[in-house]
Design a protein around this motif. Structure first.
Motif, PDB file in Angstrom:
ATOM      1  N   SER A 178       0.827  -1.203   0.000  1.00 49.09           N
ATOM      2  CA  SER A 178       0.000   0.000   0.000  1.00 49.09           C
ATOM      3  C   SER A 178       0.865   1.259   0.000  1.00 49.09           C
ATOM      4  O   SER A 178       0.550   2.242  -0.681  1.00 49.09           O
ATOM      5  CB  SER A 178      -0.935  -0.020   1.208  1.00 49.09           C
ATOM      6  OG  SER A 178      -1.768   1.090   1.202  1.00 49.09           O
ATOM      7  N   GLY A 234      -4.953   8.130  -0.487  1.00 49.65           N
ATOM      8  CA  GLY A 234      -5.831   7.050  -0.027  1.00 49.65           C
ATOM      9  C   GLY A 234      -5.054   5.784   0.285  1.00 49.65           C
ATOM     10  O   GLY A 234      -5.296   5.125   1.299  1.00 49.65           O
ATOM     11  N   SER A 235      -4.100   5.429  -0.561  1.00 48.23           N
ATOM     12  CA  SER A 235      -3.283   4.231  -0.313  1.00 48.23           C
ATOM     13  C   SER A 235      -2.391   4.406   0.906  1.00 48.23           C
ATOM     14  O   SER A 235      -2.220   3.470   1.699  1.00 48.23           O
ATOM     15  CB  SER A 235      -2.416   3.919  -1.532  1.00 48.23           C
ATOM     16  OG  SER A 235      -3.217   3.564  -2.620  1.00 48.23           O
ATOM     17  N   LEU A 286      -3.066   6.275   3.472  1.00 53.04           N
ATOM     18  CA  LEU A 286      -3.938   6.208   4.645  1.00 53.04           C
ATOM     19  C   LEU A 286      -4.371   4.772   4.939  1.00 53.04           C
ATOM     20  O   LEU A 286      -4.515   4.393   6.102  1.00 53.04           O
ATOM     21  CB  LEU A 286      -5.152   7.100   4.448  1.00 53.04           C
ATOM     22  CG  LEU A 286      -4.873   8.602   4.529  1.00 53.04           C
ATOM     23  CD1 LEU A 286      -6.091   9.391   4.094  1.00 53.04           C
ATOM     24  CD2 LEU A 286      -4.458   8.992   5.924  1.00 53.04           C
ATOM     25  N   VAL A 287      -4.556   3.960   3.903  1.00 51.71           N
ATOM     26  CA  VAL A 287      -4.865   2.539   4.119  1.00 51.71           C
ATOM     27  C   VAL A 287      -3.689   1.864   4.813  1.00 51.71           C
ATOM     28  O   VAL A 287      -3.875   1.067   5.745  1.00 51.71           O
ATOM     29  CB  VAL A 287      -5.213   1.839   2.783  1.00 51.71           C
ATOM     30  CG1 VAL A 287      -5.187   0.329   2.921  1.00 51.71           C
ATOM     31  CG2 VAL A 287      -6.568   2.298   2.303  1.00 51.71           C
ATOM     32  N   ALA A 288      -2.469   2.180   4.391  1.00 56.73           N
ATOM     33  CA  ALA A 288      -1.286   1.615   5.051  1.00 56.73           C
ATOM     34  C   ALA A 288      -1.223   2.052   6.510  1.00 56.73           C
ATOM     35  O   ALA A 288      -0.903   1.250   7.396  1.00 56.73           O
ATOM     36  CB  ALA A 288      -0.016   2.046   4.316  1.00 56.73           C
ATOM     37  N   SER A 289      -1.553   3.305   6.764  1.00 56.92           N
ATOM     38  CA  SER A 289      -1.550   3.794   8.141  1.00 56.92           C
ATOM     39  C   SER A 289      -2.609   3.096   8.994  1.00 56.92           C
ATOM     40  O   SER A 289      -2.362   2.755  10.155  1.00 56.92           O
ATOM     41  CB  SER A 289      -1.781   5.308   8.147  1.00 56.92           C
ATOM     42  OG  SER A 289      -1.865   5.800   9.447  1.00 56.92           O
ATOM     43  N   MET A 290      -3.786   2.871   8.409  1.00 59.22           N
ATOM     44  CA  MET A 290      -4.838   2.158   9.147  1.00 59.22           C
ATOM     45  C   MET A 290      -4.429   0.715   9.443  1.00 59.22           C
ATOM     46  O   MET A 290      -4.643   0.215  10.552  1.00 59.22           O
ATOM     47  CB  MET A 290      -6.141   2.163   8.358  1.00 59.22           C
ATOM     48  CG  MET A 290      -6.876   3.460   8.399  1.00 59.22           C
ATOM     49  SD  MET A 290      -8.516   3.372   7.689  1.00 59.22           S
ATOM     50  CE  MET A 290      -8.157   3.099   5.967  1.00 59.22           C
ATOM     51  N   LEU A 291      -3.841   0.047   8.452  1.00 56.74           N
ATOM     52  CA  LEU A 291      -3.397  -1.333   8.679  1.00 56.74           C
ATOM     53  C   LEU A 291      -2.342  -1.395   9.770  1.00 56.74           C
ATOM     54  O   LEU A 291      -2.373  -2.281  10.635  1.00 56.74           O
ATOM     55  CB  LEU A 291      -2.849  -1.925   7.377  1.00 56.74           C
ATOM     56  CG  LEU A 291      -3.872  -2.270   6.299  1.00 56.74           C
ATOM     57  CD1 LEU A 291      -3.164  -2.683   5.019  1.00 56.74           C
ATOM     58  CD2 LEU A 291      -4.797  -3.360   6.779  1.00 56.74           C
ATOM     59  N   GLU A 327      -7.907   8.089  10.282  1.00 52.41           N
ATOM     60  CA  GLU A 327      -7.580   7.938   8.872  1.00 52.41           C
ATOM     61  C   GLU A 327      -8.829   7.812   8.009  1.00 52.41           C
ATOM     62  O   GLU A 327      -8.870   8.300   6.887  1.00 52.41           O
ATOM     63  CB  GLU A 327      -6.666   6.728   8.646  1.00 52.41           C
ATOM     64  CG  GLU A 327      -5.270   6.890   9.188  1.00 52.41           C
ATOM     65  CD  GLU A 327      -5.138   6.450  10.636  1.00 52.41           C
ATOM     66  OE1 GLU A 327      -6.163   6.094  11.249  1.00 52.41           O
ATOM     67  OE2 GLU A 327      -4.013   6.472  11.148  1.00 52.41           O
ATOM     68  N   VAL A 328      -9.853   7.165   8.533  1.00 50.41           N
ATOM     69  CA  VAL A 328     -11.099   7.023   7.788  1.00 50.41           C
ATOM     70  C   VAL A 328     -11.746   8.389   7.586  1.00 50.41           C
ATOM     71  O   VAL A 328     -12.236   8.708   6.497  1.00 50.41           O
ATOM     72  CB  VAL A 328     -12.069   6.061   8.517  1.00 50.41           C
ATOM     73  CG1 VAL A 328     -13.409   6.007   7.823  1.00 50.41           C
ATOM     74  CG2 VAL A 328     -11.465   4.681   8.632  1.00 50.41           C
ATOM     75  N   MET A 335      -9.724  10.276   4.993  1.00 51.02           N
ATOM     76  CA  MET A 335      -9.973   9.743   3.658  1.00 51.02           C
ATOM     77  C   MET A 335     -11.346  10.181   3.140  1.00 51.02           C
ATOM     78  O   MET A 335     -11.485  10.546   1.966  1.00 51.02           O
ATOM     79  CB  MET A 335      -9.877   8.216   3.668  1.00 51.02           C
ATOM     80  CG  MET A 335      -9.748   7.618   2.295  1.00 51.02           C
ATOM     81  SD  MET A 335      -9.604   5.824   2.292  1.00 51.02           S
ATOM     82  CE  MET A 335      -8.280   5.523   3.408  1.00 51.02           C
TER      83      MET A 335
END
Length: 120
Positions: free
Chosen positions: A13, A50-51, A53-58, A70-71, A74
């Motif tokens: 991501s 967006g990618s 932030l997905v990495a940060s959420m994971l 993060e959601v 986004m």
């Protein structure tokens, strides 16, 4: 095993996000007119950020307590980026118009600035 898969997803991501941001930055520098330059960073920043932030959420859910910040970021980004691009393109198109293209106001209307209507 699960941690390894999460690490691979986080790295993938991050790489996808960095690639989109790099392509968008390159497009911003190399494209020749305003409308093309507008398209590249708008799409790339939305997908790239967006990618990331997905990495940060994971990462937050895998190694921390997790958060929904993060959601919210986004959602705000996905709503505001297209609107901002639309406003910039409309401003560009409006700036290219000649002042003679604007029709005169109708004479049969009564305007609020008229002396008869203001009570003066």
């Amino acid at each position: 095993m699960i941690a390894t898969i999460l690490d691979i997803l986080i790295v993938a991501s991050l790489a996808v996000g960095a690639l989109f941001i790099l392509v968008g930055s390159f497009g911003l520098l190399k494209l020749d007119n305003c409308m093309s330059r507008l398209h590249a960073p708008t799409k790339a920043s939305t997908l790239g950020i967006g990618s990331l932030l997905v990495a940060s959420m994971l990462y937050a859910f895998a190694y921390g307590d997790g958060s929904l910040n993060e959601v919210l970021i986004m959602a705000f980004l996905f709503v505001t980026a297209p609107i901002t691009g639309n406003f910039i393109s409309k401003t560009h198109l409006h700036g290219r118009r000649k002042h003679t293209d604007v029709p005169p106001p109708p004479q049969d209307k009564i305007w609020a600035t008229d002396a008869k209507n203001t009570g003066a």
